[in-house]
Design a protein around this motif. Structure first.
Motif, PDB file in Angstrom:
ATOM      1  N   GLN A  54       0.875  -1.357  -0.041  1.00  0.00           N
ATOM      2  CA  GLN A  54       0.118   0.033   0.003  1.00  0.00           C
ATOM      3  C   GLN A  54       1.037   1.074  -0.012  1.00  0.00           C
ATOM      4  OE1 GLN A  54      -2.146   0.919   3.574  1.00  0.00           O
ATOM      5  NE2 GLN A  54      -3.944   1.598   2.496  1.00  0.00           N
ATOM      6  N   ARG A  55       0.600   2.366  -0.772  1.00  0.00           N
ATOM      7  CA  ARG A  55       1.237   3.507  -0.667  1.00  0.00           C
ATOM      8  C   ARG A  55       0.732   4.503   0.479  1.00  0.00           C
ATOM      9  NH1 ARG A  55       4.675   3.480  -5.450  1.00  0.00           N
ATOM     10  NH2 ARG A  55       4.491   1.259  -6.488  1.00  0.00           N
ATOM     11  N   GLN A  56       1.656   5.509   0.624  1.00  0.00           N
ATOM     12  CA  GLN A  56       1.377   6.459   1.839  1.00  0.00           C
ATOM     13  C   GLN A  56       0.111   7.103   1.510  1.00  0.00           C
ATOM     14  OE1 GLN A  56       4.548   9.137   2.080  1.00  0.00           O
ATOM     15  NE2 GLN A  56       5.753   7.811   3.122  1.00  0.00           N
ATOM     16  N   SER A  57      -0.545   7.164   0.407  1.00  0.00           N
ATOM     17  CA  SER A  57      -1.713   7.935   0.288  1.00  0.00           C
ATOM     18  C   SER A  57      -2.724   7.137   0.736  1.00  0.00           C
ATOM     19  CB  SER A  57      -2.141   8.567  -1.318  1.00  0.00           C
ATOM     20  OG  SER A  57      -2.056   7.325  -2.091  1.00  0.00           O
ATOM     21  N   GLY A  58      -2.861   5.764   0.644  1.00  0.00           N
ATOM     22  CA  GLY A  58      -3.647   4.707   0.951  1.00  0.00           C
ATOM     23  C   GLY A  58      -4.153   4.011  -0.210  1.00  0.00           C
ATOM     24  N   ARG A  59      -3.531   4.252  -1.207  1.00  0.00           N
ATOM     25  CA  ARG A  59      -4.006   3.468  -2.529  1.00  0.00           C
ATOM     26  C   ARG A  59      -2.828   2.416  -2.842  1.00  0.00           C
ATOM     27  NH1 ARG A  59      -3.009   8.817  -6.192  1.00  0.00           N
ATOM     28  NH2 ARG A  59      -0.842   9.267  -5.365  1.00  0.00           N
ATOM     29  N   TRP A  60      -3.278   1.625  -3.899  1.00  0.00           N
ATOM     30  CA  TRP A  60      -2.140   0.609  -4.453  1.00  0.00           C
ATOM     31  C   TRP A  60      -2.042   1.050  -5.817  1.00  0.00           C
ATOM     32  CZ3 TRP A  60      -5.558  -0.396  -0.562  1.00  0.00           C
ATOM     33  CH2 TRP A  60      -5.151  -1.487   0.593  1.00  0.00           C
ATOM     34  N   TYR A  61      -0.807   1.109  -6.052  1.00  0.00           N
ATOM     35  CA  TYR A  61      -0.534   1.660  -7.685  1.00  0.00           C
ATOM     36  C   TYR A  61      -0.553   0.596  -8.453  1.00  0.00           C
ATOM     37  CZ  TYR A  61       2.315   3.146 -11.727  1.00  0.00           C
ATOM     38  OH  TYR A  61       2.747   3.434 -12.848  1.00  0.00           O
ATOM     39  N   THR A  62      -1.155   0.957  -9.677  1.00  0.00           N
ATOM     40  CA  THR A  62      -1.279   0.050 -10.844  1.00  0.00           C
ATOM     41  C   THR A  62      -1.081   0.806 -12.092  1.00  0.00           C
ATOM     42  OG1 THR A  62      -3.037  -1.284  -9.725  1.00  0.00           O
ATOM     43  CG2 THR A  62      -2.863  -1.758 -12.048  1.00  0.00           C
ATOM     44  N   ARG A  63      -0.184   0.451 -12.951  1.00  0.00           N
ATOM     45  CA  ARG A  63       0.253   1.186 -14.071  1.00  0.00           C
ATOM     46  C   ARG A  63      -0.822   0.824 -15.049  1.00  0.00           C
ATOM     47  NH1 ARG A  63       5.006  -0.532 -18.723  1.00  0.00           N
ATOM     48  NH2 ARG A  63       4.860   1.235 -19.869  1.00  0.00           N
ATOM     49  N   SER A  64      -1.160   2.053 -15.930  1.00  0.00           N
ATOM     50  CA  SER A  64      -2.203   1.570 -17.054  1.00  0.00           C
ATOM     51  C   SER A  64      -1.815   0.635 -17.698  1.00  0.00           C
ATOM     52  CB  SER A  64      -2.503   2.963 -17.691  1.00  0.00           C
ATOM     53  OG  SER A  64      -3.037   2.803 -18.893  1.00  0.00           O
ATOM     54  N   VAL A  65      -2.637  -0.085 -18.179  1.00  0.00           N
ATOM     55  CA  VAL A  65      -2.423  -1.340 -19.177  1.00  0.00           C
ATOM     56  C   VAL A  65      -2.317  -0.804 -20.513  1.00  0.00           C
ATOM     57  CG1 VAL A  65      -3.370  -3.481 -19.823  1.00  0.00           C
ATOM     58  CG2 VAL A  65      -3.718  -2.810 -17.576  1.00  0.00           C
ATOM     59  N   SER A  66      -2.578   0.332 -20.836  1.00  0.00           N
ATOM     60  CA  SER A  66      -2.704   0.774 -22.226  1.00  0.00           C
ATOM     61  C   SER A  66      -1.551   2.009 -22.391  1.00  0.00           C
ATOM     62  CB  SER A  66      -4.062   1.547 -22.647  1.00  0.00           C
ATOM     63  OG  SER A  66      -4.141   1.848 -23.800  1.00  0.00           O
ATOM     64  N   ARG A  67      -1.707   2.962 -21.864  1.00  0.00           N
ATOM     65  CA  ARG A  67      -0.853   4.178 -21.751  1.00  0.00           C
ATOM     66  C   ARG A  67      -0.476   4.864 -20.581  1.00  0.00           C
ATOM     67  NH1 ARG A  67      -5.586   4.509 -24.413  1.00  0.00           N
ATOM     68  NH2 ARG A  67      -6.870   6.193 -24.049  1.00  0.00           N
ATOM     69  N   ASP A  68       0.828   5.531 -20.793  1.00  0.00           N
ATOM     70  CA  ASP A  68       1.132   6.102 -19.441  1.00  0.00           C
ATOM     71  C   ASP A  68       0.887   7.485 -19.166  1.00  0.00           C
ATOM     72  OD1 ASP A  68       2.736   3.900 -18.384  1.00  0.00           O
ATOM     73  OD2 ASP A  68       4.391   4.274 -19.451  1.00  0.00           O
TER      74      ASP A  68
END
Length: 350
Positions: A310-324
């Motif tokens: 988990q990141r400090q903001s509370g979220r879980w990072y996921t890279r876009s599957v399509s474009r950055d």
């Protein structure tokens, strides 16, 4: 002693405030959509409340700014937080906005897309079920509209915006519709129109087509099956579970692109190995829908990955599957992570 305690409490408050500011998430300020970055630091410990706050505030900011509903943000938020014992601050406002969309905008201007209809039907129906409430008028309206936009072959004309896994192919719409109607009460299913729609949908999701579905979409049928059996036979359930567990990474997580092997719109080579929030939360959640328990080794390792990443903001990072250019899948990934942890009794800090 009083002076010492006061100084200690002040230091604790300042430290907490600095941590919140470093992520851009300051409770009490107007909700905003925070920039998503892979560079955000991992939290020192898992916090259920921080995840809920992030998702709630992000969904409120999205709803207010864009005045629309999307698979990756506010639809996902409503489904995830409606499972909690206590709903967060902005839940009802966002739910009211979705009700307003169905009740007023559709009547005056019509739905924007067929995908909006199916997602609204699924979300409103699942939320009613999660809250142990009877099927609401707006959920019924959305479900009825879903059958109106169903294609003659039984599927749905879906958004194809090159934003997988949600907005890229018609098959996703079909499996979401299966969840929507499976979450509805038995009294709704007795209507002839509904029975005809289900028959057409099951015909579309034939055995041969299910075999060709991307694993991500096939796994969603595990959810529909858990709500109302009849979407998969035991062999299909077992093979889907085996396929999901086989893709677990050595660190305990899952990688989203590997669940569908989508090509990237930006032309870069897909990363099929790095574990991420959406892939891990999704896989753990769908495996629990298939009946796997929290003591299963795959589930246990997946939960451990979520708690460690988990990141400090509370979220879980996921890279876009399509474009950055946008990584909004991080929002849905946070919803999936919360639902996975909740399903395994790991929702609260422990």
């Amino acid at each position: 002693m009083h002076v010492v305690n006061t100084r200690i409490n002040s230091l604790i408050f300042v430290s907490a405030l600095l941590a919140a500011c470093s992520t851009g998430l300051v409770i009490g300020e107007e909700p905003q959509i925070l920039k998503v970055s892979s560079e955000e630091a991992v939290a020192s410990n898992y916090s259920h409340q921080r995840a809920v706050d992030f998702l709630d505030r992000t969904a409120m900011a999205w709803t207010k700014k864009y005045k629309c509903f999307t698979c990756h943000t506010n639809f996902a938020h409503l489904i995830a937080v409606s499972e909690l014992d206590q709903q967060p601050e902005y839940f009802q406002k966002i739910r009211n906005s979705l009700n307003e969309l169905v009740q007023t905008r559709w009547r005056e201007k019509g739905p924007r897309w067929d995908a909006e209809v199916v997602m609204a039907a699924m979300t409103l129906t699942v939320v009613d079920r999660n809250l142990s409430e009877p099927l609401s008028q707006n959920a019924r309206l959305a479900l009825d509209q879903m059958w109106q936009v169903q294609q003659p072959h039984g599927g749905f004309d879906w958004l194809k915006c090159d934003w997988p896994p949600m907005e890229s192919d018609d098959q996703y719409g079909a499996v979401v519709a299966a969840v929507a109607v499976s979450a509805a009460p038995a009294t709704y299913l007795q209507q002839k129109q509904v029975q005809n729609g289900i028959e057409k949908l099951k015909s579309y999701l034939s055995q041969s087509r299910k075999q060709k579905l991307r694993l991500h979409h096939r796994a969603i049928l595990l959810w529909a099956q858990s709500l109302r059996p009849g979407w998969m036979n035991q062999q299909e359930i077992d093979s889907t579970v085996a396929a999901l567990t086989s893709l677990q990474r050595p660190d305990g997580g899952w990688n989203t692109p590997s669940l569908g092997k989508w090509g990237r719109e930006d032309g870069s080579v897909p990363d099929l190995v790095t574990s991420d929030g959406y892939g891990t939360g999704f896989a753990v959640l769908m495996l629990t829908k298939a009946g796997l328990k929290s003591d299963n080794v795959a589930i246990r390792n997946g939960l451990a990955w979520l708690k460690k990443n988990q990141r400090q903001s509370g979220r879980w990072y996921t890279r876009s599957v399509s474009r950055d250019s946008r990584h909004f899948l991080t929002h849905a990934g946070t919803a999936m992570a919360l639902m996975a942890l909740q399903a395994c009794g790991e929702g609260e800090e422990n």
